[in-house]
Design a protein around this motif. Structure first.
Motif, short mmCIF file in Angstrom:
data_model
loop_
_atom_site.label_atom_id
_atom_site.label_comp_id
_atom_site.label_asym_id
_atom_site.label_seq_id
_atom_site.Cartn_x
_atom_site.Cartn_y
_atom_site.Cartn_z
N ILE A 24 0.83 -1.21 0.00
CA ILE A 24 0.00 0.00 0.00
C ILE A 24 0.86 1.26 0.00
O ILE A 24 0.54 2.26 -0.65
CB ILE A 24 -0.96 0.01 1.22
N LYS A 25 2.00 1.21 0.71
CA LYS A 25 2.87 2.38 0.86
C LYS A 25 3.85 2.58 -0.30
O LYS A 25 4.73 3.43 -0.22
CB LYS A 25 3.65 2.27 2.18
N GLN A 26 3.68 1.84 -1.37
CA GLN A 26 4.57 1.99 -2.52
C GLN A 26 4.51 3.41 -3.08
O GLN A 26 3.47 4.05 -3.09
CB GLN A 26 4.19 1.00 -3.61
N SER A 27 5.66 3.89 -3.54
CA SER A 27 5.73 5.24 -4.11
C SER A 27 4.89 5.34 -5.37
O SER A 27 4.38 6.43 -5.70
CB SER A 27 7.19 5.61 -4.41
N MET A 28 4.75 4.25 -6.11
CA MET A 28 3.88 4.22 -7.28
C MET A 28 2.47 3.88 -6.81
O MET A 28 2.22 2.78 -6.31
CB MET A 28 4.38 3.18 -8.29
N LYS A 29 1.56 4.81 -6.95
CA LYS A 29 0.23 4.67 -6.34
C LYS A 29 -0.80 4.01 -7.26
O LYS A 29 -1.76 3.41 -6.77
CB LYS A 29 -0.29 6.04 -5.91
N ASN A 30 -0.64 4.13 -8.57
CA ASN A 30 -1.65 3.59 -9.49
C ASN A 30 -1.41 2.10 -9.74
O ASN A 30 -1.03 1.66 -10.81
CB ASN A 30 -1.69 4.38 -10.80
N ILE A 31 -1.64 1.31 -8.68
CA ILE A 31 -1.51 -0.15 -8.74
C ILE A 31 -2.77 -0.78 -8.15
O ILE A 31 -3.54 -0.14 -7.43
CB ILE A 31 -0.27 -0.64 -7.95
N ALA A 32 -2.98 -2.04 -8.50
CA ALA A 32 -4.03 -2.83 -7.86
C ALA A 32 -3.37 -3.88 -6.99
O ALA A 32 -2.30 -4.40 -7.33
CB ALA A 32 -4.92 -3.50 -8.92
N ILE A 33 -3.98 -4.17 -5.85
CA ILE A 33 -3.43 -5.14 -4.90
C ILE A 33 -4.48 -6.22 -4.66
O ILE A 33 -5.58 -5.94 -4.16
CB ILE A 33 -3.06 -4.46 -3.57
N VAL A 34 -4.16 -7.45 -5.04
CA VAL A 34 -5.10 -8.56 -4.92
C VAL A 34 -4.55 -9.59 -3.94
O VAL A 34 -3.48 -10.17 -4.17
CB VAL A 34 -5.37 -9.24 -6.28
N ILE A 35 -5.26 -9.79 -2.84
CA ILE A 35 -4.88 -10.82 -1.86
C ILE A 35 -5.57 -12.12 -2.27
O ILE A 35 -6.80 -12.19 -2.31
CB ILE A 35 -5.32 -10.42 -0.43
N LEU A 36 -4.77 -13.14 -2.60
CA LEU A 36 -5.31 -14.44 -2.99
C LEU A 36 -5.12 -15.42 -1.84
O LEU A 36 -4.03 -15.97 -1.65
CB LEU A 36 -4.61 -14.96 -4.25
N ASP A 37 -6.18 -15.63 -1.08
CA ASP A 37 -6.16 -16.51 0.08
C ASP A 37 -6.45 -17.95 -0.35
O ASP A 37 -7.51 -18.24 -0.89
CB ASP A 37 -7.20 -16.02 1.09
N ASN A 38 -5.51 -18.84 -0.09
CA ASN A 38 -5.64 -20.23 -0.51
C ASN A 38 -6.41 -21.05 0.52
O ASN A 38 -5.95 -22.09 1.00
CB ASN A 38 -4.25 -20.84 -0.75
N ALA A 39 -7.63 -20.56 0.86
CA ALA A 39 -8.53 -21.25 1.80
C ALA A 39 -7.88 -21.41 3.17
O ALA A 39 -7.86 -22.50 3.75
CB ALA A 39 -8.96 -22.60 1.25
N SER A 40 -7.36 -20.30 3.71
CA SER A 40 -6.72 -20.33 5.02
C SER A 40 -7.71 -20.72 6.11
O SER A 40 -8.92 -20.47 6.00
CB SER A 40 -6.12 -18.96 5.35
N THR A 41 -7.18 -21.29 7.18
CA THR A 41 -8.02 -21.71 8.30
C THR A 41 -7.75 -20.88 9.55
O THR A 41 -8.31 -21.16 10.61
CB THR A 41 -7.78 -23.20 8.62
N ASP A 42 -6.88 -19.88 9.43
CA ASP A 42 -6.59 -19.02 10.58
C ASP A 42 -7.35 -17.70 10.45
O ASP A 42 -8.45 -17.67 9.91
CB ASP A 42 -5.07 -18.80 10.72
N ASN A 43 -6.76 -16.62 10.89
CA ASN A 43 -7.43 -15.32 10.92
C ASN A 43 -7.19 -14.50 9.65
O ASN A 43 -7.43 -13.29 9.63
CB ASN A 43 -6.95 -14.53 12.15
N THR A 44 -6.75 -15.15 8.58
CA THR A 44 -6.39 -14.44 7.35
C THR A 44 -7.57 -13.68 6.75
O THR A 44 -7.41 -12.54 6.30
CB THR A 44 -5.82 -15.43 6.32
#
Length: 365
Positions: free
Chosen positions: A58-78
């Motif tokens: 999120i804090k990258q100097s280049m701001k025009n990006i998309a960030i996709v979190i791909l959760d592989n069916a986690s079983t914790d608090n992800t």
């Protein structure tokens, strides 16, 4: 659906349900805002490090990006952590079932909508200018993939692994990257790599699960073998914490042997094996004793040894036998009942070769 390759998805996942509709927000955002780079963060049960990782993106100097979190069916608090980011550039998606680490990587490759993408790990931290510098480099140099280097830290945040600087950027195409690593050169660091989406799609490239934990090495080799251009920048743009949960730390020796096994099992690399056979023999001699010793000391599980030796090239293995390896084999031979038939056959095969080996084997009687 933009440039998303749905045929590829169906082919790779073999009928597993992939909910494309849940990615519509991400696709619309990229297309509507003209986002040049997507950063996929692949994650599984690492809620303790995920927040720090995402914040570094999120804090990258280049701001025009998309960030996709791909959760592989986690079983914790992800899920809770992944869903609480309010930045409109962040999108959280959870697999309906665990598709494996490589399956999650290939999901990211399949879904990349922007012209460039990065597949980042959930336990690494980006330096502030990683995306900006790599994006500028891949565009200005007309590369198909660009990697940077890493600052390696221990669990206390102190630098614990010093690496020599190249003092220059490295460029590869064709067989050059594969040969560079075989000769002992430093490999590209997978989570730092930015890819040109069009090149990956046009060549229908994906990560081969058969390559095991070193699949990234072969993926980058494939890019070069398709006449793609790879560059490794001599800049440290991520922080990597070395911990016991990493494949490269937990299973270094069998990972390296699996690289050799994959090479020898694929006809595409026959020319490379013939040309660099001595490097393969040296590598087998270097890694196999460690693997067998680690098993004897119960530092590695039996199924790991079974899997690795099951894929080994017997001709190369026979050529690299020396006293150190034979001694390790004899230790396992005395406990052959614990191993699969294939494992026992390999040990017997090796011990039958040569008078010296036969003499050593007779000590068991």
């Amino acid at each position: 659906m933009g440039i998303i390759n749905t045929i590829y998805i169906k082919k790779y996942f073999q009928g597993k349900e992939i909910q494309m509709k849940c990615f519509e927000k991400y696709r619309f955002f990229v297309q509507n805002q003209g986002i040049p780079v997507t950063v996929f963060v692949i994650t599984y049960n690492r809620c303790e490090t995920l927040k720090k990782t995402i914040n570094s993106v999120i804090k990258q100097s280049m701001k025009n990006i998309a960030i996709v979190i791909l959760d592989n069916a986690s079983t914790d608090n992800t899920k809770k952590i992944g869903s609480e980011f309010t930045d409109n550039r962040v999108f959280y998606y959870c697999q309906k079932e665990n598709v494996g680490g490589i399956g999650n990587i290939n999901t990211a490759i399949s879904l990349a909508e922007s012209p460039f993408f990065i597949i980042f790990h959930d336990d690494d931290v980006m330096c502030e200018k990683l995306v900006e510098e790599e994006y500028m480099t891949i565009c200005e140099n007309e590369m198909d993939a660009v990697s940077s280097r890493a600052l390696l830290l221990d669990v206390n945040g102190k630098e614990n692994c010093k690496t020599n600087n190249f003092n220059k950027n490295l460029f590869f195409t064709g067989n050059q990257y594969m040969e560079h690593v075989l000769r002992g050169g430093e490999s590209a660091i997978f989570p730092t790599v930015i890819y040109r989406t069009k090149f990956i799609r046009n060549n229908q490239l994906f990560v081969d699960p058969k390559a095991g934990p070193c699949c990234d090495y072969f993926f980058l080799s494939e890019i070069c073998m398709k006449n793609g251009k790879l560059m490794i920048m001599d800049k440290k743009l991520i922080e990597r914490v070395c911990h016991s949960g990493q494949d490269s730390i937990r299973s270094e020796f069998w990972m390296n042997i699996q690289v050799l096994n994959y090479f020898t099992s694929d006809s595409r690399y026959t020319k490379t094996i013939n040309q660099y056979g001595s490097y393969f023999l040296k590598a087998y001699k270097r890694y196999i004793p460690h693997l067998l010793a680690n098993y004897s000391e119960k530092k590695v599980e039996k199924n790991v040894v079974d899997t690795v030796l099951d894929g080994i090239n017997l001709d190369l293995f026979q050529e690299c036998l020396d006293k150190k390896i034979v001694k390790s084999l004899l230790v396992l031979y005395r406990h052959f009942e614990n191993f699969s038939g294939r494992m026992f056959s390999i040990i017997r095969y090796c011990l039958r070769k040569g008078k010296q080996l036969e003499g050593m084997a007779s000590e068991r009687k």
